[in-house]
Write a protein that holds these residues in place. Structure first.
Motif, PDB file in Angstrom:
ATOM      1  N   MET A   8       0.853  -1.181   0.000  1.00 55.55           N
ATOM      2  CA  MET A   8       0.000   0.000   0.000  1.00 55.55           C
ATOM      3  C   MET A   8       0.898   1.243   0.000  1.00 55.55           C
ATOM      4  SD  MET A   8      -2.889   1.157   2.836  1.00 55.55           S
ATOM      5  CE  MET A   8      -3.901  -0.272   2.632  1.00 55.55           C
ATOM      6  N   ASP A   9       0.649   2.149  -0.936  1.00 53.68           N
ATOM      7  CA  ASP A   9       1.486   3.350  -0.953  1.00 53.68           C
ATOM      8  C   ASP A   9       1.062   4.310   0.153  1.00 53.68           C
ATOM      9  OD1 ASP A   9      -0.671   4.870  -1.786  1.00 53.68           O
ATOM     10  OD2 ASP A   9       0.051   5.154  -3.812  1.00 53.68           O
ATOM     11  N   ILE A  10       1.883   5.325   0.351  1.00 53.56           N
ATOM     12  CA  ILE A  10       1.678   6.211   1.495  1.00 53.56           C
ATOM     13  C   ILE A  10       0.348   6.972   1.400  1.00 53.56           C
ATOM     14  CG2 ILE A  10       2.944   8.169   0.512  1.00 53.56           C
ATOM     15  CD1 ILE A  10       4.104   8.570   3.353  1.00 53.56           C
ATOM     16  N   LYS A  11      -0.069   7.351   0.197  1.00 60.26           N
ATOM     17  CA  LYS A  11      -1.333   8.087   0.054  1.00 60.26           C
ATOM     18  C   LYS A  11      -2.526   7.193   0.389  1.00 60.26           C
ATOM     19  CE  LYS A  11       0.526  11.213  -3.400  1.00 60.26           C
ATOM     20  NZ  LYS A  11       0.461  11.659  -4.796  1.00 60.26           N
ATOM     21  N   ALA A  12      -2.505   5.962  -0.076  1.00 60.72           N
ATOM     22  CA  ALA A  12      -3.584   5.029   0.241  1.00 60.72           C
ATOM     23  C   ALA A  12      -3.623   4.744   1.739  1.00 60.72           C
ATOM     24  CB  ALA A  12      -3.400   3.742  -0.553  1.00 60.72           C
ATOM     25  N   LYS A  13      -2.436   4.597   2.336  1.00 63.50           N
ATOM     26  CA  LYS A  13      -2.359   4.345   3.778  1.00 63.50           C
ATOM     27  C   LYS A  13      -2.892   5.550   4.555  1.00 63.50           C
ATOM     28  CE  LYS A  13       0.855   2.854   7.351  1.00 63.50           C
ATOM     29  NZ  LYS A  13       2.229   2.457   7.676  1.00 63.50           N
ATOM     30  N   LEU A  14      -2.538   6.759   4.111  1.00 59.42           N
ATOM     31  CA  LEU A  14      -3.036   7.967   4.774  1.00 59.42           C
ATOM     32  C   LEU A  14      -4.556   8.046   4.724  1.00 59.42           C
ATOM     33  CD1 LEU A  14      -0.538  10.748   3.650  1.00 59.42           C
ATOM     34  CD2 LEU A  14      -1.140  10.160   6.006  1.00 59.42           C
ATOM     35  N   LYS A  15      -5.132   7.754   3.580  1.00 55.89           N
ATOM     36  CA  LYS A  15      -6.590   7.810   3.441  1.00 55.89           C
ATOM     37  C   LYS A  15      -7.259   6.811   4.375  1.00 55.89           C
ATOM     38  CE  LYS A  15      -6.372   9.325  -1.354  1.00 55.89           C
ATOM     39  NZ  LYS A  15      -6.641   8.969  -2.757  1.00 55.89           N
ATOM     40  N   GLN A  16      -6.723   5.599   4.424  1.00 62.30           N
ATOM     41  CA  GLN A  16      -7.293   4.571   5.293  1.00 62.30           C
ATOM     42  C   GLN A  16      -7.175   4.980   6.761  1.00 62.30           C
ATOM     43  OE1 GLN A  16      -8.869   1.896   3.858  1.00 62.30           O
ATOM     44  NE2 GLN A  16      -9.657   1.622   5.910  1.00 62.30           N
ATOM     45  N   ILE A  17      -6.025   5.524   7.129  1.00 58.60           N
ATOM     46  CA  ILE A  17      -5.805   5.959   8.513  1.00 58.60           C
ATOM     47  C   ILE A  17      -6.744   7.108   8.876  1.00 58.60           C
ATOM     48  CG2 ILE A  17      -4.127   7.147   9.995  1.00 58.60           C
ATOM     49  CD1 ILE A  17      -1.953   5.412   8.607  1.00 58.60           C
ATOM     50  N   LEU A  18      -6.901   8.064   7.963  1.00 59.03           N
ATOM     51  CA  LEU A  18      -7.822   9.190   8.219  1.00 59.03           C
ATOM     52  C   LEU A  18      -9.226   8.673   8.515  1.00 59.03           C
ATOM     53  CD1 LEU A  18      -6.891  11.823   5.498  1.00 59.03           C
ATOM     54  CD2 LEU A  18      -6.754  12.120   7.956  1.00 59.03           C
ATOM     55  N   ILE A  19      -9.691   7.778   7.696  1.00 54.33           N
ATOM     56  CA  ILE A  19     -11.051   7.253   7.853  1.00 54.33           C
ATOM     57  C   ILE A  19     -11.198   6.507   9.170  1.00 54.33           C
ATOM     58  CG2 ILE A  19     -12.678   5.560   6.929  1.00 54.33           C
ATOM     59  CD1 ILE A  19     -11.630   6.416   4.106  1.00 54.33           C
ATOM     60  N   GLU A  20     -10.222   5.656   9.482  1.00 49.02           N
ATOM     61  CA  GLU A  20     -10.316   4.829  10.684  1.00 49.02           C
ATOM     62  C   GLU A  20     -10.081   5.637  11.957  1.00 49.02           C
ATOM     63  OE1 GLU A  20      -8.739   0.794   8.459  1.00 49.02           O
ATOM     64  OE2 GLU A  20      -7.602   1.580  10.142  1.00 49.02           O
ATOM     65  N   GLU A  21      -9.030   6.434  11.984  1.00 52.75           N
ATOM     66  CA  GLU A  21      -8.647   7.132  13.221  1.00 52.75           C
ATOM     67  C   GLU A  21      -9.528   8.347  13.510  1.00 52.75           C
ATOM     68  OE1 GLU A  21      -6.282   6.291  15.441  1.00 52.75           O
ATOM     69  OE2 GLU A  21      -5.224   4.708  14.380  1.00 52.75           O
ATOM     70  N   LEU A  22     -10.040   8.989  12.478  1.00 53.86           N
ATOM     71  CA  LEU A  22     -10.889  10.167  12.699  1.00 53.86           C
ATOM     72  C   LEU A  22     -12.371   9.818  12.587  1.00 53.86           C
ATOM     73  CD1 LEU A  22      -8.857  12.880  10.752  1.00 53.86           C
ATOM     74  CD2 LEU A  22      -8.699  12.237  13.157  1.00 53.86           C
ATOM     75  N   ASN A  23     -12.650   8.519  12.467  1.00 53.76           N
ATOM     76  CA  ASN A  23     -14.034   8.036  12.423  1.00 53.76           C
ATOM     77  C   ASN A  23     -14.875   8.751  11.366  1.00 53.76           C
ATOM     78  OD1 ASN A  23     -13.640   6.191  14.585  1.00 53.76           O
ATOM     79  ND2 ASN A  23     -13.798   7.905  16.013  1.00 53.76           N
ATOM     80  N   LEU A  24     -14.350   8.805  10.153  1.00 53.84           N
ATOM     81  CA  LEU A  24     -15.076   9.449   9.057  1.00 53.84           C
ATOM     82  C   LEU A  24     -16.084   8.439   8.502  1.00 53.84           C
ATOM     83  CD1 LEU A  24     -12.107  11.198   7.233  1.00 53.84           C
ATOM     84  CD2 LEU A  24     -13.644  12.142   8.975  1.00 53.84           C
ATOM     85  N   GLU A  25     -17.304   8.616   8.891  1.00 55.47           N
ATOM     86  CA  GLU A  25     -18.357   7.693   8.478  1.00 55.47           C
ATOM     87  C   GLU A  25     -18.792   8.001   7.048  1.00 55.47           C
ATOM     88  OE1 GLU A  25     -21.446   7.946  11.352  1.00 55.47           O
ATOM     89  OE2 GLU A  25     -20.141   7.318  12.978  1.00 55.47           O
ATOM     90  N   ASP A  26     -19.155   6.972   6.331  1.00 53.75           N
ATOM     91  CA  ASP A  26     -19.663   7.090   4.962  1.00 53.75           C
ATOM     92  C   ASP A  26     -18.656   7.707   4.002  1.00 53.75           C
ATOM     93  OD1 ASP A  26     -22.096   6.019   5.851  1.00 53.75           O
ATOM     94  OD2 ASP A  26     -22.835   8.016   6.391  1.00 53.75           O
ATOM     95  N   VAL A  27     -17.360   7.545   4.286  1.00 53.52           N
ATOM     96  CA  VAL A  27     -16.310   8.020   3.389  1.00 53.52           C
ATOM     97  C   VAL A  27     -15.437   6.818   3.041  1.00 53.52           C
ATOM     98  CG1 VAL A  27     -14.300   9.535   3.121  1.00 53.52           C
ATOM     99  CG2 VAL A  27     -16.284  10.308   4.439  1.00 53.52           C
ATOM    100  N   THR A  28     -15.118   6.667   1.753  1.00 57.67           N
ATOM    101  CA  THR A  28     -14.211   5.608   1.336  1.00 57.67           C
ATOM    102  C   THR A  28     -12.905   6.246   0.862  1.00 57.67           C
ATOM    103  OG1 THR A  28     -14.900   5.632  -0.980  1.00 57.67           O
ATOM    104  CG2 THR A  28     -16.165   4.228   0.531  1.00 57.67           C
ATOM    105  N   PRO A  29     -11.811   5.492   0.875  1.00 55.74           N
ATOM    106  CA  PRO A  29     -10.540   6.053   0.385  1.00 55.74           C
ATOM    107  C   PRO A  29     -10.658   6.591  -1.041  1.00 55.74           C
ATOM    108  CG  PRO A  29     -10.133   4.001   1.536  1.00 55.74           C
ATOM    109  CD  PRO A  29     -11.629   4.143   1.426  1.00 55.74           C
TER     110      PRO A  29
END
Length: 84
Positions: free
Chosen positions: A1-22
């Motif tokens: 997983m590249d750094i941008k994909a990892k960042l998107k996944q982390i943002l969604i999981e750690e900041l609890n962004l509901e109804d948002v996909t990478p």
């Protein structure tokens, strides 16, 4: 997983962004305000998350403001701070 994909996944999981996909987070879209809609509390949490997952410290607002503009700027900041 590249750094941008990892960042998107982390943002969604750690900041609890509901109804948002990478896939819905554009690399150059603003993270705050009209973009992803993050706020100042999210910024503080994001600084902690970046240090936790990437071992990179954002020391102050002067350093953090340009780094936290988008996925592109954040990825570039992390890559510039990681040892090679």
């Amino acid at each position: 997983m590249d750094i941008k994909a990892k960042l998107k996944q982390i943002l969604i999981e750690e900041l609890n962004l509901e109804d948002v996909t990478p896939a819905e987070i554009a690399d150059d879209a603003p993270l705050f305000g009209e973009g992803l809609g993050l706020d100042s509390l999210d910024a503080v949490e994001l600084v902690v998350v970046i240090q936790k997952h990437f071992g990179v410290e954002i020391k102050d607002m002067e350093e953090g403001r340009p780094a936290l503009q988008s996925i592109n700027t954040l990825a570039a900041f992390i890559e510039s701070k990681q040892p090679r």
